[in-house]
Design a protein around this motif. Sequence first.
Motif, PDB file in Angstrom:
ATOM      1  N   GLY A   1       1.214  -1.115  -0.256  1.00 54.54           N
ATOM      2  CA  GLY A   1      -0.098   0.206   0.458  1.00 54.54           C
ATOM      3  C   GLY A   1       1.136   0.911  -0.212  1.00 54.54           C
ATOM      4  O   GLY A   1       0.206   2.309   0.419  1.00 54.54           O
ATOM      5  N   ALA A   2       1.753   1.348  -0.060  1.00 56.70           N
ATOM      6  CA  ALA A   2       3.037   2.330   0.120  1.00 56.70           C
ATOM      7  C   ALA A   2       3.001   2.996  -1.390  1.00 56.70           C
ATOM      8  O   ALA A   2       3.631   4.160  -1.663  1.00 56.70           O
ATOM      9  CB  ALA A   2       4.672   2.072   0.266  1.00 56.70           C
ATOM     10  N   ALA A   3       2.831   2.732  -2.337  1.00 58.39           N
ATOM     11  CA  ALA A   3       2.509   3.059  -3.589  1.00 58.39           C
ATOM     12  C   ALA A   3       1.374   2.154  -3.897  1.00 58.39           C
ATOM     13  O   ALA A   3       0.953   1.083  -4.494  1.00 58.39           O
ATOM     14  CB  ALA A   3       4.255   2.176  -4.880  1.00 58.39           C
ATOM     15  N   ARG A   4       0.935   2.765  -5.603  1.00 60.18           N
ATOM     16  CA  ARG A   4      -0.873   2.786  -5.906  1.00 60.18           C
ATOM     17  C   ARG A   4      -0.351   2.734  -7.941  1.00 60.18           C
ATOM     18  O   ARG A   4       0.422   3.407  -8.080  1.00 60.18           O
ATOM     19  CB  ARG A   4      -1.897   3.449  -5.418  1.00 60.18           C
ATOM     20  CG  ARG A   4      -1.878   3.901  -3.945  1.00 60.18           C
ATOM     21  CD  ARG A   4      -2.465   5.180  -3.854  1.00 60.18           C
ATOM     22  NE  ARG A   4      -3.957   4.875  -4.290  1.00 60.18           N
ATOM     23  CZ  ARG A   4      -4.940   6.054  -4.967  1.00 60.18           C
ATOM     24  NH1 ARG A   4      -4.022   7.195  -4.942  1.00 60.18           N
ATOM     25  NH2 ARG A   4      -6.152   5.496  -5.917  1.00 60.18           N
ATOM     26  N   LEU A   5      -0.398   1.611  -8.120  1.00 62.42           N
ATOM     27  CA  LEU A   5       0.150   1.309  -9.976  1.00 62.42           C
ATOM     28  C   LEU A   5      -1.778   0.874 -10.162  1.00 62.42           C
ATOM     29  O   LEU A   5      -2.110   0.217  -9.544  1.00 62.42           O
ATOM     30  CB  LEU A   5       0.362  -0.568  -9.613  1.00 62.42           C
ATOM     31  CG  LEU A   5       2.058   0.387  -8.930  1.00 62.42           C
ATOM     32  CD1 LEU A   5       3.517  -1.028  -9.207  1.00 62.42           C
ATOM     33  CD2 LEU A   5       3.234   1.044  -9.303  1.00 62.42           C
ATOM     34  N   MET A   6      -1.519   1.168 -11.446  1.00 64.67           N
ATOM     35  CA  MET A   6      -2.303   1.210 -12.299  1.00 64.67           C
ATOM     36  C   MET A   6      -2.352  -0.330 -12.466  1.00 64.67           C
ATOM     37  O   MET A   6      -0.982  -0.549 -13.255  1.00 64.67           O
ATOM     38  CB  MET A   6      -2.816   2.596 -13.704  1.00 64.67           C
ATOM     39  CG  MET A   6      -2.922   3.444 -12.420  1.00 64.67           C
ATOM     40  SD  MET A   6      -3.463   4.838 -14.138  1.00 64.67           S
ATOM     41  CE  MET A   6      -5.004   4.070 -14.198  1.00 64.67           C
ATOM     42  N   PRO A   7      -3.148  -0.640 -13.158  1.00 59.50           N
ATOM     43  CA  PRO A   7      -3.057  -2.216 -13.968  1.00 59.50           C
ATOM     44  C   PRO A   7      -2.102  -2.193 -15.323  1.00 59.50           C
ATOM     45  O   PRO A   7      -1.120  -3.229 -14.914  1.00 59.50           O
ATOM     46  CB  PRO A   7      -4.952  -3.020 -14.596  1.00 59.50           C
ATOM     47  CG  PRO A   7      -5.834  -2.082 -13.815  1.00 59.50           C
ATOM     48  CD  PRO A   7      -4.838  -0.320 -13.374  1.00 59.50           C
ATOM     49  N   PRO A   8      -2.039  -1.325 -16.091  1.00 59.73           N
ATOM     50  CA  PRO A   8      -1.059  -1.391 -17.048  1.00 59.73           C
ATOM     51  C   PRO A   8       0.376  -1.585 -16.430  1.00 59.73           C
ATOM     52  O   PRO A   8       1.218  -2.202 -17.193  1.00 59.73           O
ATOM     53  CB  PRO A   8      -1.626  -0.148 -17.954  1.00 59.73           C
ATOM     54  CG  PRO A   8      -2.634   0.070 -17.572  1.00 59.73           C
ATOM     55  CD  PRO A   8      -2.849  -0.402 -16.103  1.00 59.73           C
ATOM     56  N   THR A   9       0.532  -0.832 -15.356  1.00 58.20           N
ATOM     57  CA  THR A   9       1.976  -0.396 -14.479  1.00 58.20           C
ATOM     58  C   THR A   9       2.119  -1.674 -13.560  1.00 58.20           C
ATOM     59  O   THR A   9       3.024  -2.160 -13.884  1.00 58.20           O
ATOM     60  CB  THR A   9       1.547   0.721 -13.545  1.00 58.20           C
ATOM     61  OG1 THR A   9       1.340   2.001 -14.818  1.00 58.20           O
ATOM     62  CG2 THR A   9       3.486   1.365 -13.771  1.00 58.20           C
ATOM     63  N   PHE A  10       1.025  -2.170 -13.121  1.00 55.88           N
ATOM     64  CA  PHE A  10       1.284  -3.454 -12.589  1.00 55.88           C
ATOM     65  C   PHE A  10       1.731  -4.513 -13.671  1.00 55.88           C
ATOM     66  O   PHE A  10       2.717  -5.199 -12.902  1.00 55.88           O
ATOM     67  CB  PHE A  10       0.408  -3.648 -11.305  1.00 55.88           C
ATOM     68  CG  PHE A  10       0.346  -4.833 -10.900  1.00 55.88           C
ATOM     69  CD1 PHE A  10       1.331  -4.747  -9.887  1.00 55.88           C
ATOM     70  CD2 PHE A  10      -0.247  -6.316 -11.411  1.00 55.88           C
ATOM     71  CE1 PHE A  10       1.240  -6.344  -8.717  1.00 55.88           C
ATOM     72  CE2 PHE A  10      -0.139  -7.122 -10.549  1.00 55.88           C
ATOM     73  CZ  PHE A  10       0.502  -7.615  -9.736  1.00 55.88           C
ATOM     74  N   LEU A  11       1.519  -4.697 -14.584  1.00 56.77           N
ATOM     75  CA  LEU A  11       1.606  -5.629 -15.372  1.00 56.77           C
ATOM     76  C   LEU A  11       3.232  -5.197 -15.886  1.00 56.77           C
ATOM     77  O   LEU A  11       3.469  -6.384 -15.995  1.00 56.77           O
ATOM     78  CB  LEU A  11      -0.192  -5.993 -16.108  1.00 56.77           C
ATOM     79  CG  LEU A  11      -0.951  -7.042 -15.382  1.00 56.77           C
ATOM     80  CD1 LEU A  11      -1.652  -7.118 -17.102  1.00 56.77           C
ATOM     81  CD2 LEU A  11      -0.287  -8.262 -15.041  1.00 56.77           C
ATOM     82  N   THR A  12       3.054  -4.100 -16.382  1.00 58.03           N
ATOM     83  CA  THR A  12       4.633  -4.002 -17.005  1.00 58.03           C
ATOM     84  C   THR A  12       5.474  -4.295 -15.713  1.00 58.03           C
ATOM     85  O   THR A  12       6.672  -5.036 -16.588  1.00 58.03           O
ATOM     86  CB  THR A  12       4.171  -2.838 -17.594  1.00 58.03           C
ATOM     87  OG1 THR A  12       2.977  -2.620 -18.660  1.00 58.03           O
ATOM     88  CG2 THR A  12       6.360  -2.472 -18.703  1.00 58.03           C
ATOM     89  N   LEU A  13       5.507  -3.781 -14.666  1.00 62.32           N
ATOM     90  CA  LEU A  13       6.708  -4.665 -13.884  1.00 62.32           C
ATOM     91  C   LEU A  13       6.650  -5.664 -13.522  1.00 62.32           C
ATOM     92  O   LEU A  13       7.652  -6.089 -14.098  1.00 62.32           O
ATOM     93  CB  LEU A  13       5.782  -3.565 -12.559  1.00 62.32           C
ATOM     94  CG  LEU A  13       6.623  -1.902 -12.826  1.00 62.32           C
ATOM     95  CD1 LEU A  13       5.872  -1.374 -11.760  1.00 62.32           C
ATOM     96  CD2 LEU A  13       7.434  -1.331 -12.868  1.00 62.32           C
TER      97      LEU A  13
END
Length: 268
Positions: free
Chosen positions: A206-218
Amino acid sequence: MNTIPALPRAAATVILVRDLPDPSGERSPLQVFLQRRVPTMAFAAGMTVFPGGAVDPGDAVVPARIQGPAPEEWGRRFSCPPGEAAGFVGAAVRETFEECGVLLAGPSGPGSPLPDDAWLRAARSGLVDRTRTLADVLDGAGLALRADLLHPWSRWITPEQEPRRYDAAFFVAVLPAGQAADARTTEAVEARWWYPADVLAAHASGAARLMPPTFLTLTEIAALPDTAALTAAAAGNAERAAEPIRPALVRRGDRTVAVVGGREIAMP
């Protein structure tokens, strides 16, 4: 009552990477540059994101000023007309320069000098305040847009339920030698280099918030050891057309998830 979905606006996202050996030896050297957007932004407020933004009419660059794949080739890679692909490429270069000071351009000829720091600062400010276009910047210093420094990764289209929608081409770019990415942008409260595993862990806590495209790319690039492996994977992407990824938003009880290829990702 059914409503007509908003039309997605063309945009570009740049996965800017570098290699920096981890002193602990626990992580691979691959790092990615990310920004945490200001909480007042109309889109993705407070999210940790890659540099990028919407295509601007001034992003069009004449072919003579492009070094690397032509718009026709980019159109094949991103499954779109050449004119649209040229906008993706121009926006990728402009947004990276505006948001973190990295200019994916170079001398158009062997006798052309590189601009000095004062010129670069003025050119960047002109782009930010929209008094200059990307073409103005390139022409003013005899620079060529280095499309050969960009590598295709994916293409995402925002779900139809969202009020603001984007059709975004995702590119990989390795930080050019002699340049540094900075945090001098009004669109982010912080910007820095991350090891992919660290930002994914921050997202999980919960320290960073990622949108789905960013999460999947990372998640995808976290499995790769270094920039050479990442650009090799992107080269494999270039061999086939990137069909747009279209997440669907679905309610699961009291939460919303994005469904991508059968995988459910919690929305931040």
